[in-house]
Design a protein around this motif. Structure first.
Motif, PDB file in Angstrom:
ATOM      1  N   GLN A 592       0.828  -1.205   0.000  1.00  0.00           N
ATOM      2  CA  GLN A 592       0.000   0.000   0.000  1.00  0.00           C
ATOM      3  C   GLN A 592       0.866   1.259   0.000  1.00  0.00           C
ATOM      4  OE1 GLN A 592      -2.410   0.452   3.462  1.00  0.00           O
ATOM      5  NE2 GLN A 592      -3.786   1.935   2.547  1.00  0.00           N
ATOM      6  N   VAL A 593       1.887   1.274   0.829  1.00  0.00           N
ATOM      7  CA  VAL A 593       2.763   2.447   0.915  1.00  0.00           C
ATOM      8  C   VAL A 593       3.535   2.632  -0.384  1.00  0.00           C
ATOM      9  CG1 VAL A 593       4.788   3.399   2.074  1.00  0.00           C
ATOM     10  CG2 VAL A 593       2.944   2.357   3.414  1.00  0.00           C
ATOM     11  N   VAL A 594       4.073   1.531  -0.919  1.00  0.00           N
ATOM     12  CA  VAL A 594       4.847   1.625  -2.169  1.00  0.00           C
ATOM     13  C   VAL A 594       3.959   2.124  -3.309  1.00  0.00           C
ATOM     14  CG1 VAL A 594       6.065   0.282  -3.931  1.00  0.00           C
ATOM     15  CG2 VAL A 594       6.547  -0.087  -1.506  1.00  0.00           C
ATOM     16  N   GLY A 595       2.764   1.564  -3.376  1.00  0.00           N
ATOM     17  CA  GLY A 595       1.860   1.987  -4.454  1.00  0.00           C
ATOM     18  C   GLY A 595       1.497   3.455  -4.347  1.00  0.00           C
ATOM     19  N   VAL A 596       1.206   3.906  -3.125  1.00  0.00           N
ATOM     20  CA  VAL A 596       0.846   5.309  -2.938  1.00  0.00           C
ATOM     21  C   VAL A 596       2.035   6.216  -3.278  1.00  0.00           C
ATOM     22  CG1 VAL A 596       0.192   7.015  -1.215  1.00  0.00           C
ATOM     23  CG2 VAL A 596      -0.970   4.810  -1.256  1.00  0.00           C
ATOM     24  N   LEU A 597       3.230   5.843  -2.801  1.00  0.00           N
ATOM     25  CA  LEU A 597       4.417   6.650  -3.108  1.00  0.00           C
ATOM     26  C   LEU A 597       4.704   6.679  -4.615  1.00  0.00           C
ATOM     27  CD1 LEU A 597       6.826   5.617  -0.193  1.00  0.00           C
ATOM     28  CD2 LEU A 597       5.530   7.744  -0.441  1.00  0.00           C
ATOM     29  N   TRP A 598       4.475   5.561  -5.278  1.00  0.00           N
ATOM     30  CA  TRP A 598       4.692   5.511  -6.734  1.00  0.00           C
ATOM     31  C   TRP A 598       3.750   6.474  -7.448  1.00  0.00           C
ATOM     32  CZ3 TRP A 598       8.351   2.805  -9.502  1.00  0.00           C
ATOM     33  CH2 TRP A 598       8.214   2.796 -10.885  1.00  0.00           C
ATOM     34  N   MET A 599       2.502   6.461  -7.005  1.00  0.00           N
ATOM     35  CA  MET A 599       1.556   7.373  -7.662  1.00  0.00           C
ATOM     36  C   MET A 599       1.862   8.813  -7.324  1.00  0.00           C
ATOM     37  SD  MET A 599      -2.132   5.429  -7.515  1.00  0.00           S
ATOM     38  CE  MET A 599      -2.094   5.227  -5.744  1.00  0.00           C
ATOM     39  N   VAL A 600       2.297   9.085  -6.119  1.00  0.00           N
ATOM     40  CA  VAL A 600       2.685  10.450  -5.754  1.00  0.00           C
ATOM     41  C   VAL A 600       3.887  10.887  -6.590  1.00  0.00           C
ATOM     42  CG1 VAL A 600       3.629  11.877  -3.908  1.00  0.00           C
ATOM     43  CG2 VAL A 600       1.714  10.338  -3.454  1.00  0.00           C
ATOM     44  N   GLY A 601       4.862   9.955  -6.770  1.00  0.00           N
ATOM     45  CA  GLY A 601       6.017  10.285  -7.594  1.00  0.00           C
ATOM     46  C   GLY A 601       5.636  10.554  -9.030  1.00  0.00           C
ATOM     47  N   ASP A 608       8.201   8.654 -14.315  1.00  0.00           N
ATOM     48  CA  ASP A 608       7.492   8.911 -15.568  1.00  0.00           C
ATOM     49  C   ASP A 608       5.996   8.866 -15.301  1.00  0.00           C
ATOM     50  OD1 ASP A 608       6.630   9.191 -18.119  1.00  0.00           O
ATOM     51  OD2 ASP A 608       7.516   7.341 -18.884  1.00  0.00           O
ATOM     52  N   PRO A 609       5.291   9.972 -15.649  1.00  0.00           N
ATOM     53  CA  PRO A 609       3.835   9.991 -15.395  1.00  0.00           C
ATOM     54  C   PRO A 609       3.098   8.888 -16.124  1.00  0.00           C
ATOM     55  CG  PRO A 609       4.640  12.195 -15.783  1.00  0.00           C
ATOM     56  CD  PRO A 609       5.791  11.283 -16.122  1.00  0.00           C
ATOM     57  N   ALA A 610       3.660   8.424 -17.236  1.00  0.00           N
ATOM     58  CA  ALA A 610       2.967   7.379 -17.980  1.00  0.00           C
ATOM     59  C   ALA A 610       2.972   6.057 -17.219  1.00  0.00           C
ATOM     60  CB  ALA A 610       3.609   7.212 -19.362  1.00  0.00           C
ATOM     61  N   GLU A 611       3.817   5.948 -16.217  1.00  0.00           N
ATOM     62  CA  GLU A 611       3.914   4.684 -15.471  1.00  0.00           C
ATOM     63  C   GLU A 611       3.174   4.730 -14.121  1.00  0.00           C
ATOM     64  OE1 GLU A 611       7.978   3.699 -15.007  1.00  0.00           O
ATOM     65  OE2 GLU A 611       8.377   3.531 -17.171  1.00  0.00           O
ATOM     66  N   TRP A 612       2.246   5.703 -14.009  1.00  0.00           N
ATOM     67  CA  TRP A 612       1.526   5.794 -12.727  1.00  0.00           C
ATOM     68  C   TRP A 612       0.647   4.574 -12.460  1.00  0.00           C
ATOM     69  CZ3 TRP A 612      -3.784   5.767 -12.415  1.00  0.00           C
ATOM     70  CH2 TRP A 612      -4.484   5.917 -13.629  1.00  0.00           C
ATOM     71  N   ALA A 619      -1.070  -0.340  -4.569  1.00  0.00           N
ATOM     72  CA  ALA A 619      -1.856   0.468  -3.630  1.00  0.00           C
ATOM     73  C   ALA A 619      -3.237  -0.127  -3.404  1.00  0.00           C
ATOM     74  CB  ALA A 619      -1.972   1.899  -4.150  1.00  0.00           C
ATOM     75  N   VAL A 620      -3.867  -0.585  -4.493  1.00  0.00           N
ATOM     76  CA  VAL A 620      -5.203  -1.183  -4.359  1.00  0.00           C
ATOM     77  C   VAL A 620      -5.131  -2.482  -3.574  1.00  0.00           C
ATOM     78  CG1 VAL A 620      -7.108  -2.226  -5.644  1.00  0.00           C
ATOM     79  CG2 VAL A 620      -6.104  -0.090  -6.430  1.00  0.00           C
ATOM     80  N   VAL A 621      -4.121  -3.317  -3.929  1.00  0.00           N
ATOM     81  CA  VAL A 621      -3.998  -4.593  -3.205  1.00  0.00           C
ATOM     82  C   VAL A 621      -3.746  -4.343  -1.724  1.00  0.00           C
ATOM     83  CG1 VAL A 621      -2.582  -6.659  -2.945  1.00  0.00           C
ATOM     84  CG2 VAL A 621      -3.222  -5.868  -5.211  1.00  0.00           C
ATOM     85  N   GLY A 622      -2.859  -3.387  -1.398  1.00  0.00           N
ATOM     86  CA  GLY A 622      -2.582  -3.112   0.012  1.00  0.00           C
ATOM     87  C   GLY A 622      -3.756  -2.490   0.727  1.00  0.00           C
ATOM     88  N   THR A 623      -4.465  -1.575   0.049  1.00  0.00           N
ATOM     89  CA  THR A 623      -5.593  -0.896   0.702  1.00  0.00           C
ATOM     90  C   THR A 623      -6.775  -1.830   0.906  1.00  0.00           C
ATOM     91  OG1 THR A 623      -4.886   1.181  -0.318  1.00  0.00           O
ATOM     92  CG2 THR A 623      -7.153   1.061   0.521  1.00  0.00           C
ATOM     93  N   VAL A 624      -7.098  -2.661  -0.077  1.00  0.00           N
ATOM     94  CA  VAL A 624      -8.258  -3.567   0.024  1.00  0.00           C
ATOM     95  C   VAL A 624      -7.892  -4.845   0.769  1.00  0.00           C
ATOM     96  CG1 VAL A 624      -9.931  -4.914  -1.316  1.00  0.00           C
ATOM     97  CG2 VAL A 624      -9.241  -2.636  -2.080  1.00  0.00           C
TER      98      VAL A 624
END
Length: 688
Positions: A592-601, A608-612, A619-624
């Motif tokens: 969850q933390v990695v996914g959120v940080l990746w999207m923030v980055g 690269d924004p294309a890799e959001w 993030a979804v797997v960690g949050t759900v």
């Protein structure tokens, strides 16, 4: 029933069938005519001594004096009966039984019974039974070769005349002055057997009143005959002397006369209370020479009826019981029959045992209400279980089990929950502790709080939270514990003060609520245990239960406190799947933390924004996955939590039951065991 003489006897009051006059005035040898009937007057004379047992003809004469005396021959009739009185039967060897060695175990049992009952029964009741043992000990220390027989009766009944007739000489004073006999008079047929002096000293017979018979009379060897004062004497000392000696003699010959045979004093004061002594009792109707015709038969029949109403068993047809005879000491009629009966009685050498057996029977009957129970007694298994259930209710065992179950679920939730849920739980606990501290300051107590179920003593109403483990009372339904108190409760109910370190207010409420439950449980089990017991033993059982219950509420309070302390730190061991779930929760948290940080980055241009989209999946797997895993662990934890709560309830229930068993049930069981022991002794003493 027809006897060998032809006369019919119903076995109770010896009524006779009255027949018609014989046609030719003759009688058959059997005492009846050739079918037409029998002369009543002649038959009455024969019953007063006119015929022998073998059908010998009636003695000649006018029916009085020596012509009426019946001397019993040695042989019995065809049915084994030897006639010994005016139409009534004395059965040699079968009319009286001997207690023998069977009496000694009964005396020992009575002795043990008295010793075991000293602290339970009234001393007066036991002293009367102890008197029987004293009399037995005294009698067994003296001669067993002699039989003490007393002549007792009312004023003017002819006791002294009968005494002299049996002794063959004027040994006792006879006069018209009443009362004539002021001291007991004794006549001893020693037969060369020593030991009579000890018996006479025990009876208190003055030396100058001790005599020997005029003739040897070997058939009466071993007889010690007493002439007692009148039982209805105007002198109180005479009556007291009679009562004292009647307790010491081996047998009694009650001498009655035609005028006073139905005297209420005789029947109500002596014969009725002494009905159990029938085997050592003779009843003699004296002065039958004063009765005309068949009046003697009618008086004897009425006398037997009165004796039957008194409950005095009459010895006839081989059955043990009192012998009833009719005689005249003045003319000698029937005296030989009495002499024969006494000779047979003395020869058996069992009078003392039979008398003491009757004494023990009487003592056992007096003690019956103190030992005989109404049906089966003791605590049933159902009563024990109900007592245990009430004690479990008093300590709140069910509520404690439910609180333990919720506590296990809280620990499982904390161990298997996400880091975010654990953070929320800690913040909630800190708020609950602050609220509890504020309540304590307002109540003037300390900050200690407790979890679990309410106790029987000073305790709180709700559950509390722990400091080290952080377990809190969850919102839930309260169990109807002792006195309606609930365990658990809402969030607002947690942290309510009232433990041992708390103030008095809430604790006093908890004690006042639980104590009636304990008292009711004790009353219930005491009433069940005492049901059917005789009054003294029922009272002893109740007292034992009350004594044990004096400290029971406090003891149960300590038991509940121990259970709370055991549950305060949560489960002893953590299941392995808690560790696995916690590891998975950690992995999901990382995703969850990695996914959120990746999207923030991606949003800030660090990556690269294309890799959001590469950060959305973690993030979804960690949050759900975290909440889903928490829910799944909660479902899986319900079964172990339930078992954990049931085990906590079982332990608390068992500990409370053990406390009640040690303080109440064991003392009650000890009293019941003591009662069973004395009841067994009573059964032996009573001859059952």
């Amino acid at each position: 029933m027809w006897d060998d003489g032809g006369a019919w006897d119903d076995g109770v009051i010896a009524r006779r069938v009255r027949g018609r006059e014989p046609r030719n005035g003759a009688r058959a040898a059997g005492g009846v005519d050739d079918g037409a009937g029998q002369d009543e007057r002649s038959r009455g004379r024969r019953r007063r001594g006119g015929r022998g047992p073998a059908g010998a003809p009636e003695a000649a004469g006018d029916g009085f004096g020596d012509g009426r005396r019946n001397t019993v021959r040695g042989d019995a009739g065809a049915d084994g009966l030897a006639e010994c009185g005016p139409g009534y039967k004395w059965v040699p060897g079968g009319a009286r039984r001997t207690a023998g060695e069977g009496l000694r175990p009964r005396l020992e049992a009575l002795r043990e019974l008295i010793a075991l009952s000293r602290s339970r029964l009234d001393g007066v009741v036991l002293d009367r039974a102890g008197r029987v043992l004293e009399v037995a000990d005294e009698r067994y220390r003296l001669s067993g070769e002699h039989t003490v027989v007393a002549l007792a009766g009312a004023t003017g009944s002819g006791k002294s005349s009968l005494f002299n007739a049996l002794a063959g000489a004027p040994r006792s004073e006879v006069a018209a002055r009443r009362p004539t006999t002021g001291e007991p008079v004794a006549c001893v047929w020693s037969g060369g057997r020593p030991g009579a002096e000890g018996l006479l000293r025990r009876l208190g017979v003055p030396v100058h009143r001790r005599h020997t018979p005029a003739q040897g009379s070997p058939e009466l060897a071993g007889l010690v005959l007493l002439d007692l004062p009148d039982h209805d004497s105007s002198a109180t000392a005479n009556r007291e002397q009679v009562d004292r000696m009647l307790e010491l003699v081996d047998a009694v010959v009650w001498v009655v006369d035609p005028e006073k045979y139905a005297d209420a004093v005789l029947h109500e004061r002596y014969l009725r209370p002494l009905a159990g002594y029938a085997e050592v009792t003779f009843v003699v109707l004296n002065q039958v020479d004063r009765l005309p015709g068949d009046a003697a038969d009618q008086v004897v029949d009425d006398l037997r009826r009165l004796l039957d109403e008194d409950g005095l068993a009459l010895g006839e047809h081989g059955e043990p019981g009192a012998a009833v005879l009719a005689l005249s000491a003045a003319t000698g009629e029937g005296v030989a029959e009495l002499r024969e009966a006494l000779g047979q009685f003395v020869a058996e050498r069992g009078a003392a045992d039979r008398r003491l057996t009757a004494d023990v029977d009487t003592a056992a009957e007096r003690l019956r209400t103190a030992y005989a129970a109404d049906g089966r007694v003791g605590l049933t298994e159902g009563a024990r279980e109900e007592f245990d259930d009430r004690l479990a209710e008093a300590v709140g065992a069910v509520a404690t089990g439910r609180a333990a179950e919720r506590d296990w679920l809280r620990h499982a939730e904390r161990a298997c929950g996400s880091p975010w849920s654990r953070l929320r739980a800690r913040r909630k606990e800190r708020r609950a502790r602050r609220r509890g501290a504020a309540v304590l300051r307002g109540a003037g107590g300390t900050g200690a709080v407790r979890i679990g179920a309410p106790r029987t003593g000073a305790g709180s109403i709700g559950t509390g939270s722990t400091g080290s483990t952080g377990s809190t009372g969850s919102a839930g339904t309260g169990s109807a514990g002792a006195g309606g108190r609930g365990a658990g409760g809402t969030e607002a109910g947690r942290g309510v003060p009232g433990s041992r370190a708390g103030g008095r207010g809430p604790g006093e409420d908890g004690r006042a609520t639980a104590r009636p439950v304990v008292e009711q449980a004790v009353r219930m089990v005491a009433g069940e245990a005492a049901h059917g017991l005789p009054l003294p033993w029922a009272q002893a059982v109740r007292e034992a239960a009350v004594r044990g219950a004096e400290g029971l509420p406090e003891a149960l309070d300590a038991v509940a406190a121990g259970a709370e302390e055991a549950l305060r730190h949560g489960p002893d061991g953590k299941p392995r799947w808690w560790t696995v779930a916690a590891s998975v929760q950690g992995l999901l948290f990382v995703l969850q933390v990695v996914g959120v940080l990746w999207m923030v980055g991606a949003a800030t241009g660090v990556v690269d924004p294309a890799e959001w989209l590469a950060g959305v999946l973690p993030a979804v797997v960690g949050t759900v996955g975290g909440p889903a895993l928490t829910w799944l662990c909660g479902v899986v934890a319900r079964g172990p939590a339930r078992r954990y709560g049931q085990e906590a309830e079982r332990r608390l229930r068992g500990t409370a039951a053990g406390c009640g068993r040690a303080r109440v049930l064991e003392p009650v069981a000890a009293e019941l065991l003591r009662y069973r022991e004395v009841r067994e002794r009573y059964a032996v003493a009573s001859g059952v």
